[in-house]
Write an enzyme that holds these catalytic residues in place. Structure first.
Site, short mmCIF file in Angstrom:
data_model
loop_
_atom_site.label_atom_id
_atom_site.label_comp_id
_atom_site.label_asym_id
_atom_site.label_seq_id
_atom_site.Cartn_x
_atom_site.Cartn_y
_atom_site.Cartn_z
N SER A 188 0.98 -1.10 -0.09
CA SER A 188 -0.02 -0.43 -0.30
C SER A 188 0.99 1.28 0.13
O SER A 188 0.59 2.62 -0.93
CB SER A 188 -1.04 0.03 1.29
OG SER A 188 -1.85 -1.09 0.82
N ARG B 236 0.92 8.23 5.63
CA ARG B 236 0.11 7.05 6.79
C ARG B 236 -1.44 7.60 7.13
O ARG B 236 -2.13 6.52 6.68
CB ARG B 236 0.07 7.22 7.73
CG ARG B 236 -0.59 5.84 9.06
CD ARG B 236 0.63 5.46 10.44
NE ARG B 236 1.21 4.42 9.88
CZ ARG B 236 1.07 3.31 9.41
NH1 ARG B 236 -0.45 2.71 9.06
NH2 ARG B 236 2.19 2.52 9.13
N HIS C 269 -3.08 6.36 3.34
CA HIS C 269 -3.52 5.24 3.51
C HIS C 269 -4.79 4.94 4.83
O HIS C 269 -5.45 3.95 3.72
CB HIS C 269 -2.20 4.41 4.48
CG HIS C 269 -1.84 3.22 4.89
ND1 HIS C 269 -2.11 2.77 6.18
CD2 HIS C 269 -2.37 2.07 4.25
CE1 HIS C 269 -2.47 1.31 5.88
NE2 HIS C 269 -2.25 0.60 4.90
#
Lengths: 212, 212
Positions: free
Chosen positions: A15, A38, A41
């Site tokens: 990812s 993040r 994500h």
């Protein structure tokens, strides 16, 4: 369907590789990149590459604070649920959220203010270094700025990422202008998930750096 | 700063008015509109006006299920934290999340599968009508589809809104094609906050309709 990746660590690695690839020419200093990626994500929303704002050394200062045992205060139990509390505990920290405490609700009702405002006043009395992670309530952010300006509250970091349409944009600009160390998602976007993701990004960088 | 709106109910009303205004010509059947708008309220992301997919009568069927005491299963404790459990309890429902149970982790490790897969297998054994609200793990969604197809599992509704870059898009298409009643956020976007917002949208419509 064929599941291409099954291992959680492998899924996360893949990812982040996709996110890095799609960010293309957009590059960030390493510490900041890990926070931005993040959050993307967590949301699959590349807008955060543009709207996240960091005060000078916000990430390294916050990591030092956590390593020295700083606690985290959230404005919602959802943000608290999303934070990796086991990892935080390795450094001595805890997560606090006062929003659902019965006496907070009672006091808010009696004073005709939001529960978030009362929660922040409670948090300001904690006798430990604190990182505030605000993903929902602009009134929490507004109250925090007031506690900083009028009462000398000195948070280690304010993560200011409430989401929404009323008071939200303005509350974030207040924090950006306040001089307090901050990570803010400018504009309307954010959320409890974003607040938790930013805390976790700090934790995971620290774990990586410390070789835990 | 001057806080224009202080009362939470007033803030929500004003927020929904802004969302309705900015949706402009985009209109939806009323039951669907309330779900779409609550997701936008939770994310400040108008992409959800385009990517939310509803099977026939998904909203009214799910509302009936909740009124008849259906339980909710989530894939994360964060989604569980975001659901209005007090309101759900008025109808007899509870929220279950098996992901953090120690024996789920042990079994997942031993079988080399994700904890989400084991969680769904546990949930399939619940002896009550269930609405699944999946905001994080595509493997949970893939396992659910398998349990429906192979084992005759009959959920009242599958809320399929995992977020991310690996397995996510495909897992949602599986659910859309499965024939199970569903509300799915097509594409990469979603999240635990989105899953909770959809459940809450159902609850609030039901409360409104029942005059609670």
């Amino acid at each position: 369907m064929e599941i291409e990746y099954r291992n959680p660590a492998e899924i996360e690695k893949r990812s982040f590789a996709i996110i890095t690839e799609e960010l293309g020419n957009r590059t960030f200093p390493e510490e900041i990149a890990l926070v931005v990626k993040r959050v993307i994500h967590t949301t699959a929303d590349f807008d955060y590459a543009d709207n996240l704002v960091f005060s000078n050394d916000a990430v390294s200062r916050a990591m030092n604070a956590i390593r020295n045992g700083a606690h985290i205060v959230t404005d919602t139990n959802m943000a608290k649920a999303g934070i990796n509390k086991k990892t935080l505990a390795k450094f001595g920290g805890e997560v606090h959220c006062f929003i659902a405490e019965p006496d907070v609700a009672a006091e808010a009702k009696q004073r005709n203010v939001t529960r978030s405002i009362v929660s922040m006043e409670r948090a300001a009395k904690l006798d430990v270094p604190v990182i505030f992670a605000i993903g929902n309530a602009p009134t929490a952010l507004i109250q925090l700025e007031k506690l900083i300006r009028e009462d000398g509250l000195k948070p280690e970091l304010v993560i200011g990422v409430p989401v929404g349409f009323v008071n939200v944009v303005e509350s974030k600009e207040l924090i950006i202008r306040s001089g307090v160390p901050h990570i803010v998602a400018r504009g309307r976007k954010g959320g409890s998930n974003v607040a938790a993701a930013i805390v976790n990004a700090l934790l995971y960088q620290l774990v990586h750096r410390e070789g835990f």
